[in-house]
Design an enzyme around this catalytic site. Structure first.
Site, PDB file in Angstrom:
ATOM      1  N   HIS A 302       0.821  -1.210   0.000  1.00  0.00           N
ATOM      2  CA  HIS A 302       0.000   0.000   0.000  1.00  0.00           C
ATOM      3  C   HIS A 302       0.856   1.261   0.000  1.00  0.00           C
ATOM      4  O   HIS A 302       2.082   1.230   0.183  1.00  0.00           O
ATOM      5  CB  HIS A 302      -0.958  -0.001   1.185  1.00  0.00           C
ATOM      6  CG  HIS A 302      -0.305   0.046   2.528  1.00  0.00           C
ATOM      7  ND1 HIS A 302       0.324   1.165   3.027  1.00  0.00           N
ATOM      8  CD2 HIS A 302      -0.190  -0.902   3.515  1.00  0.00           C
ATOM      9  CE1 HIS A 302       0.783   0.943   4.234  1.00  0.00           C
ATOM     10  NE2 HIS A 302       0.494  -0.325   4.567  1.00  0.00           N
ATOM     11  N   CYS A 319       2.838  -4.751   6.857  1.00  0.00           N
ATOM     12  CA  CYS A 319       2.556  -4.523   5.438  1.00  0.00           C
ATOM     13  C   CYS A 319       3.818  -4.085   4.700  1.00  0.00           C
ATOM     14  O   CYS A 319       4.840  -3.759   5.297  1.00  0.00           O
ATOM     15  CB  CYS A 319       1.480  -3.448   5.274  1.00  0.00           C
ATOM     16  SG  CYS A 319      -0.154  -3.958   5.810  1.00  0.00           S
TER      17      CYS A 319
END
Length: 384
Positions: A302, A319
Site C-alpha cells: 500500500h 505490510c
C-alpha cells in the site's frame, strides 16, 4: 447313358439352406419409458450381435455428451443426468450382414428432494486474472463424497496445464496448477453436478460453467533486507520500488516470507490494529490509500508517505508500504492472482493463509488430493 449320368450327378449334389440373419439387439439403460430413472447412473447404450453406428441422446434440445468404447459396442454418457428431466435416445446398431436395428424412445429421471450446488467461485465469470490464480469453488452443502465431486469438475485451458483439486474444507475445493498459468489464454470451468449423488440422497441440481481469462504475466519480488521491490511484466522490469516492511518487533509485526498472491484491493482501506483497544500502546485506526491485499493476516502492499524509511528501514506493522505514486501504479496494474514473492524474514507464509497455496510443493499439494482430483487441462478425460 447321358441321361442317367445327369441324374446321378443331380442326385449327389448337396442342398444348402440360407442361414437366418439375426439383427443386432440394442439395450438402453435406463429403460425406455421409465418415469423415475436414477440420474446418478447416467445413460448406457449397448448392443449384442453387432456394433453401434450412431447414438444420439438429447435433453431439452441439448445433446448429451458420451463416449463409445473401442469395441463400438458400449456408449456411456460422460456425466450423470439431470434430475426431473426428460431424455430422448436414438441408437443404431449394424450387424455383420443384413439389416440394422434402430431403437428410439424416451425416459424421465426422478426429481431430487434434496440438492446441493455452488454458492461462489473465484475467479468470477469473465474476470481477467494473474498467472498464479487458483480456482476456488464454494458449495452450499458439506461434500461427503469429495472424490466424486472432484471428478465432476472439468477444467479446459487453451494452453496445456497440469493441476489438481485440494479440499480446504468440507465446502471448499481449490484447483492449483503445477506451474503458473501461461499468460493470455481462456480457461473454462464446468461443474458437472446435475444428477451427481452424495450419501443421504442429496443430488446436484444443475451443471455450472464459467469462463475466465489469464492476463499478462506480472510477478513481484520483495527483499525485506534490501528494502526493494521489483515488478516484472512479461519478463521485463516494469517498476523498481523502494519499500518498508514489517518492523519485526513481534510476530504479528513481521512480514511473512513466501509466495503470496494478490487477492483484492481497495482505495482506501481501513486498517485497525488487531487485538488492541483505543488508548492502548500500538493502537491504530487508519484509512490507507491504494492497498492491495496479499494475505489473510492483514498484509497489503500500500501507499505510505514515509519516504524516509522506504529503501532504508523496516518500520511497518507487517505490510509493505511504498511511495504513494508508485503504490498507486501497483494498485492500478495489479490483477487478482498476481504472484508476489517476499524474502528476508523469519516468518513463513502458511499455505492456508489467504491464497498461500504456492507455499506447498506440488508433491505435497497432491498428497491429500488423490489421483481422482488431478487432471490435465490439455487432454481432460473424465473418470467414472
Amino acid at each position: 447313358m447321358l441321361c442317367v449320368a445327369f441324374l446321378l450327378i443331380c442326385g449327389c449334389s448337396p442342398v444348402t439352406a440360407a442361414a437366418p440373419v439375426t439383427p443386432p439387439v440394442v439395450h438402453i439403460s435406463p429403460a425406455l419409458d421409465s418415469k423415475r430413472a436414477r440420474p446418478d447412473r447416467g445413460l448406457l447404450v449397448s448392443t449384442s450381435g453387432g456394433t453401434l453406428s450412431n447414438v444420439q441422446a438429447y435433453q431439452g434440445g441439448e445433446p448429451v455428451p458420451g463416449t463409445l468404447d473401442r469395441s463400438r459396442t458400449v456408449w456411456r454418457s460422460d456425466w450423470t443426468l439431470k434430475p426431473a428431466a426428460e431424455y430422448t435416445v436414438t441408437a443404431t446398431a449394424a450387424g455383420p450382414r443384413g439389416p440394422a436395428t434402430v431403437t428410439m424412445g424416451r425416459f424421465r429421471t426422478r426429481p431430487a428432494e434434496r440438492t446441493f450446488g455452488i454458492v461462489s467461485t473465484a475467479p468470477l465469470p469473465g474476470e481477467t486474472v494473474g498467472t498464479g490464480m487458483p480456482i476456488i469453488i464454494d458449495f452450499d452443502t458439506p461434500v461427503t463424497d469429495k472424490a466424486a465431486v472432484a471428478r465432476a469438475l472439468e477444467i479446459k485451458a487453451e494452453q496445456p496445464v497440469e493441476g489438481a483439486w485440494r479440499w480446504t474444507s468440507d465446502t471448499q475445493a481449490v484447483y492449483r496448477t503445477r506451474r503458473f498459468w501461461a499468460p493470455r489464454q481462456r480457461v473454462t470451468v464446468t461443474a458437472h453436478l446435475a444428477g451427481l449423488r452424495l450419501p443421504g440422497g442429496v443430488y446436484g441440481a444443475a451443471d455450472s460453467t464459467f469462463v475466465f481469462m489469464v492476463g499478462r504475466e506480472q510477478t513481484s519480488m520483495i527483499d525485506t533486507r534490501t528494502h526493494q521491490m521489483i515488478v516484472q511484466r512479461d519478463g521485463e522490469v516494469a517498476q523498481r520500488m523502494a519499500i518498508s516492511a514489517g518492523m519485526a518487533t513481534t510476530r504479528e509485526y513481521t512480514t511473512t516470507s513466501g509466495v503470496h498472491l494478490t487477492m483484492d484491493k481497495g482505495n482506501p482501506v481501513r486498517m485497525v490494529s488487531p487485538g488492541r483497544s483505543k488508548g492502548e500502546p500500538g493502537f491504530y485506526d487508519l484509512m490507507i490509500d491504494h492497498a492491495v491485499r496479499i494475505s489473510n493476516t492483514g498484509e497489503y502492499v500500500h501507499a505510505k508517505d514515509n519516504v524516509w524509511a522506504q529503501g532504508r528501514a523496516n518500520v511497518s506493522h507487517g505490510c509493505i508500504n511504498a511511495r504513494p505514486d508508485q503504490a498507486a501504479w501497483f494498485y492500478a496494474t495489479s490483477l487478482r492472482g498476481d504472484p508476489v514473492t517476499i524474502i528476508g524474514t523469519d516468518r513463513e507464509l502458511e499455505w492456508d493463509n489467504g491464497w498461500g497455496f504456492w507455499q506447498l510443493p506440488w508433491e505435497k499439494w497432491i498428497e491429500d488430493s488423490g489421483p481422482e482430483a488431478a487432471d490435465s487441462a490439455e487432454d481432460w478425460v473424465p473418470q467414472r
